[in-house]
Design a protein around this motif. Structure first.
Motif, PDB file in Angstrom:
ATOM      1  N   THR A 212     -73.363   6.117  52.327  1.00 50.27           N
ATOM      2  CA  THR A 212     -74.635   5.610  51.809  1.00 50.27           C
ATOM      3  C   THR A 212     -74.430   4.222  51.207  1.00 50.27           C
ATOM      4  N   ASP A 336     -74.172   1.768  62.370  1.00 54.27           N
ATOM      5  CA  ASP A 336     -73.741   2.687  61.321  1.00 54.27           C
ATOM      6  C   ASP A 336     -72.939   3.792  61.999  1.00 54.27           C
ATOM      7  N   LYS A 364     -66.381   8.878  56.429  1.00 52.83           N
ATOM      8  CA  LYS A 364     -66.001  10.268  56.672  1.00 52.83           C
ATOM      9  C   LYS A 364     -64.508  10.424  56.984  1.00 52.83           C
TER      10      LYS A 364
HETATM   11  C1  LIG Z   1     -74.714   7.695  60.119  1.00 46.53           C
HETATM   12  C2  LIG Z   1     -74.547   8.015  58.673  1.00 46.53           C
HETATM   13  N1  LIG Z   1     -74.698   7.030  57.775  1.00 46.53           N
HETATM   14  C3  LIG Z   1     -74.539   7.243  56.467  1.00 46.53           C
HETATM   15  C4  LIG Z   1     -74.228   8.497  55.999  1.00 46.53           C
HETATM   16  C5  LIG Z   1     -74.067   8.728  54.538  1.00 46.53           C
HETATM   17  O1  LIG Z   1     -72.731   8.934  54.233  1.00 46.53           O
HETATM   18  P1  LIG Z   1     -72.323   9.636  52.856  1.00 46.53           P
HETATM   19  O2  LIG Z   1     -72.766  11.049  52.943  1.00 46.53           O
HETATM   20  O3  LIG Z   1     -70.837   9.457  52.789  1.00 46.53           O
HETATM   21  O4  LIG Z   1     -73.046   8.905  51.775  1.00 46.53           O
HETATM   22  C6  LIG Z   1     -74.054   9.548  56.894  1.00 46.53           C
HETATM   23  C7  LIG Z   1     -73.738  10.900  56.434  1.00 46.53           C
HETATM   24  O5  LIG Z   1     -73.842  11.876  57.105  1.00 46.53           O
HETATM   25  C8  LIG Z   1     -74.228   9.303  58.271  1.00 46.53           C
HETATM   26  O6  LIG Z   1     -74.087  10.275  59.177  1.00 46.53           O
END
Ligand SMILES: Cc1ncc(COP(=O)(O)O)c(C=O)c1O
Length: 560
Positions: A212, A336, A364
């Motif tokens: 995020t 992303d 991740k």
């Molecule tokens: C494409 C994408 N962007 C951003 C995020 C957000 O990541 P986080 O949960 O580490 O904040 C996710 C989480 O699933 C995601 O799949």
């Protein structure tokens, strides 16, 4: 002169008005007709959907099934309930103990099935949320039950849990003498940065603590450097829970500067070509699996309308078109890749689809089992200050960015990507997972089961071929067969790449057995007149009736 002024203003207003109208119409044309394409309307409607639930009588016959089918369903439900109570006793007990204290737990458990069925399901099917151990491709709960992990730790688990345990252990050893010191960097960062630059093909890297946050930083930098406000995201795409990338349901405020446009559509390209206020286009390549639809959660599975289908060449061509228009209009193209990053190819989605972005986020699995995300970008876009205007800065920090232990584990992860056996694994990754999906589908067809798999490499989603209100029950049958899904259920199965053919065969047999049992228990009964449309109409009638009833019975009060 004075008498001419109104004419002059009118002459000015008409072309401006026409221009604004044309712009508005172009934007409307680039919105997907579904509610996913209209986040504000969706948000408004969502506010007015009343809660109601089925009691034990209505629960089994919400599709007006005949009594014989209702009896079979009830018997199957109770048999499964008895199994859950016995098998998950300790795991469920501990879950109950903390349930009221953990808000996240209350949220995820409330959104596993359509809300009308929620209470009875949660009373009867608690497998609990605790796990004691992981090994190979399995997770073991507090009662000693091992289940194949199809949740994949939200995508983190790419190479198998044992690999990440090793990354964390070896990474921790590497940085042990520095310990958890923040501020000064541990030297492992040098290799990490070199590798990330090589993988992304981009110039600079910034470290963040979550996906995020990395997305937030990408968008903030795009706005800073272009001087424009709007971000474009595609209908249904998830980019974390920051307000600007989550317009609509889930966000209490409207995201004013976010344009949600249609994926794979000319009208979107026209908007990008003609507007001057777009800072960036955000792409989550996972949408290639279900364009213009949100992440498929079983809580939204009110009928069998879940659609998915992956066409690599079509999506690659779309990305090429977006690339071209972004170059033409000076729009920052952001991939992303937090989720798909290292899952599709060693060089991520850029390599897999053959398109280069201006900025890329990874997260991740990259942390080698520890929390991290990074933003890689072009030098000119990553700079957070201006040489000619020293007080005009784009601020971004974060206490735990570049934590030595995380950098150590990331180091191990990145080293692993360079090993010959890893390179060999990626060489026929897609073929392996496509073949596995094909084999499972073949079995499902042979057994006459109304379930199909659609996959993007090791990321799978389950679709349903005959209209039904009860597809979400499959997640509980799968669990009973020893297949563990995440809280969003059958919408997303995530495999780790250490699944052997034998592991996969076991998953396949269990999957088919679960679906067979569910069919035999009558959940997929349907009359000739049952269609997805008729199901949606029934649900809509129920919602309206409850809304009217609650409006008539609710005492007048201020506010909403
Ligand atoms: C494409 C994408 N962007 C951003 C995020 C957000 O990541 P986080 O949960 O580490 O904040 C996710 C989480 O699933 C995601 O799949």
């Amino acid at each position: 002169m004075e008498t001419l002024t109104p004419y002059f203003l009118a002459a000015l207003a008409i072309p401006i008005g026409l221009w604004a109208l044309r712009r508005r119409l172009a934007l409307s044309g680039a919105k997907h007709p579904s509610l996913t394409g209209h986040p504000r309307i969706a948000q408004e409607i969502a506010r007015h959907v009343p809660f109601y639930e089925y009691d034990e009588t209505a629960f089994f016959r919400s599709d007006s099934a005949p009594e014989e089918v209702v009896r079979r369903r009830r018997a199957g439900f109770m048999r499964l309930s008895t199994l859950y109570t016995a098998r998950f006793a300790e795991t469920a007990r501990l879950t109950r103990e903390v349930f009221d204290d953990i808000s996240d737990l209350q949220f995820t458990s409330a959104y596993q099935v359509p809300f009308q069925y929620r209470r009875l399901v949660s009373e009867h099917f608690s497998a609990g949320v605790f796990a004691a151990a992981s090994a190979g491709t399995t997770l073991t709960d507090l009662d000693g039950n091992a289940a194949y992990d199809l949740a994949g730790s939200y995508g983190v688990n790419l190479f198998g849990y044992d690999f990440y345990k090793d990354c964390i252990r070896r990474g921790s050893e590497r940085v042990a003498s520095l310990g958890p010191v923040l501020g000064p960097y541990h030297p492992v960062i040098v290799h990490n940065v070199h590798r990330l630059r090589a993988i992304s093909g981009l110039d600079e890297v910034s470290f963040h603590m979550s996906g995020t946050e990395a997305v937030m930083q990408a968008v903030r930098l795009a706005r800073y450097h272009t001087g424009r406000r709007h971000l474009v995201r595609f209908c249904g795409a998830y980019h974390g829970w920051w307000g600007d990338v989550q317009p609509g349901v889930g966000n209490p405020l409207p995201a004013k500067d976010t344009l949600t446009l249609k994926d794979l559509d000319e009208a979107t390209l026209r908007v990008l070509k003609h507007r001057r206020d777009i800072a960036c286009v955000l792409i989550n390549p996972l949408q290639a699996l279900h364009p213009n639809a949100a992440a498929p959660s079983d809580s939204a599975l009110i009928d069998s309308g879940r659609r998915a289908g992956f066409d690599k060449e079509r999506y690659a061509e779309w990305l090429r078109q977006l690339r071209a228009v972004c170059i033409e209009r000076g729009i920052v193209l952001i991939f992303d890749e937090i989720f798909v990053g290292f899952r599709l190819a060693l060089g991520g989605a850029q390599e897999y689809f053959g398109v280069k972005a201006d900025m890329v986020t990874y997260g991740k699995t990259l942390g080698g089992g520890l929390p991290v995300a990074v933003l890689c970008g072009r030098k000119d876009l990553m700079r957070r200050f201006r040489d000619d205007r020293p007080t005009d800065i784009c601020f971004a920090r974060g206490t735990f960015n570049s934590h030595p232990y995380v950098m150590g584990a990331m180091h191990e992860f990145l080293l692993h990507l360079e090993r010959p056996e890893t390179i060999a694994l990626y060489a026929n990754l897609e073929a392996v997972w496509n073949e596995r999906a094909r084999r499972l589908n073949e079995h499902l067809v042979a057994e006459g089961l109304p379930v199909r798999i659609v996959n993007l490499s090791s990321i799978w989603t389950v679709c349903y071929t005959t209209p039904s209100r009860y597809n979400w029950m499959l997640q509980y049958y799968l669990r009973a067969e020893g297949l563990a899904l995440s809280w969003i259920g059958t919408g997303r199965l995530i495999f780790s790449l250490n699944y052997t053919e034998a592991d996969f065969d076991a998953v396949m047999d269990r999957f088919v057995a679960a679906a067979r049992e569910m069919r035999d228990d009558g959940w997929w009964w349907g009359s000739d007149s049952t269609t997805n449309r008729s199901i949606r109409r029934t649900v809509l009638h129920e919602i309206v009736a409850h809304r009217v009833r609650s409006a008539l019975t609710r005492p007048a009060r201020a506010g909403r």
